[in-house]
Design an enzyme around this catalytic site. Structure first.
Site, PDB file in Angstrom:
ATOM      1  N   MET A 174       0.847  -1.191   0.000  1.00  0.00           N
ATOM      2  CA  MET A 174       0.000   0.000   0.000  1.00  0.00           C
ATOM      3  C   MET A 174       0.879   1.235   0.000  1.00  0.00           C
ATOM      4  SD  MET A 174      -3.366  -0.141   0.485  1.00  0.00           S
ATOM      5  CE  MET A 174      -3.585  -1.438  -0.677  1.00  0.00           C
ATOM      6  N   CYS A 175       0.457   2.270  -0.687  1.00  0.00           N
ATOM      7  CA  CYS A 175       1.141   3.574  -0.586  1.00  0.00           C
ATOM      8  C   CYS A 175       0.270   4.470   0.289  1.00  0.00           C
ATOM      9  CB  CYS A 175       1.407   4.176  -1.966  1.00  0.00           C
ATOM     10  SG  CYS A 175      -0.043   4.262  -3.004  1.00  0.00           S
TER      11      CYS A 175
END
EC number: 2.1.1.-
Length: 163
Positions: A92-93
């Site tokens: 995930m960013c």
């Protein structure tokens, strides 16, 4: 995605532009899949460039965060149903716990005893938030702690291959 994979030297992958949640794990094209990189849509709260373009982009609304987390959970649980899966990398960013650490224990509980967390880049010092046993195996970065974009990585591996 193809450009990014080629840039880092990945040559043993096949990209499929499909609705992942509609893909059958038993489809002959996918039933022998051993590795999955799952990088579903997220809030992007860990991307400083988005915040420069739109200062309000850093904090998603509770409604949007709930919707994103629901989709991410469905995608993660679906990925764990592939019968030959050996290892999954969930990335995930995002800086939001709801999109990061909160996803992992729920997915593991959906498949009791079948999967476990494996250490993600164990030499790196910044680990996941201590919200569940095993979070220390996850990797978390943020602009404040690592002077980088924010991201989260969890490596989930099968405990025992099905017979």
């Amino acid at each position: 995605m193809a450009t990014l994979l080629a840039w880092v030297g990945v040559s043993c992958c096949e990209l499929a532009e499909e609705d992942f949640l509609a893909v059958s794990p038993l489809d002959p094209r996918y039933r022998e899949v051993h590795y999955v990189l799952l990088d579903p849509s997220c809030s992007g709260s860990g991307m400083p460039s988005r915040q420069l373009e739109d200062p309000g982009a850093g904090t998603p609304s509770p409604v949007r965060l709930h919707a994103l987390a629901g989709f991410q959970q469905r995608a993660l649980c679906h990925a764990l149903t592939f019968p030959s899966l050996q290892r999954l990398v969930y990335s995930m960013c995002s800086l939001c716990q709801e999109e990061n650490e909160d996803m992992v224990p729920d997915a593991l509980q959906q498949n009791p005893g079948a999967f476990r967390l494996a250490p993600a880049l164990p030499a790196r010092p910044h680990r996941g938030l201590s919200t569940f046993p095993g979070a220390e195996h996850c990797l978390r970065a943020s602009p404040k702690t690592t002077l980088s974009g924010g991201f989260f990585v969890a490596v989930i591996e099968r405990v025992e291959m099905p017979t």
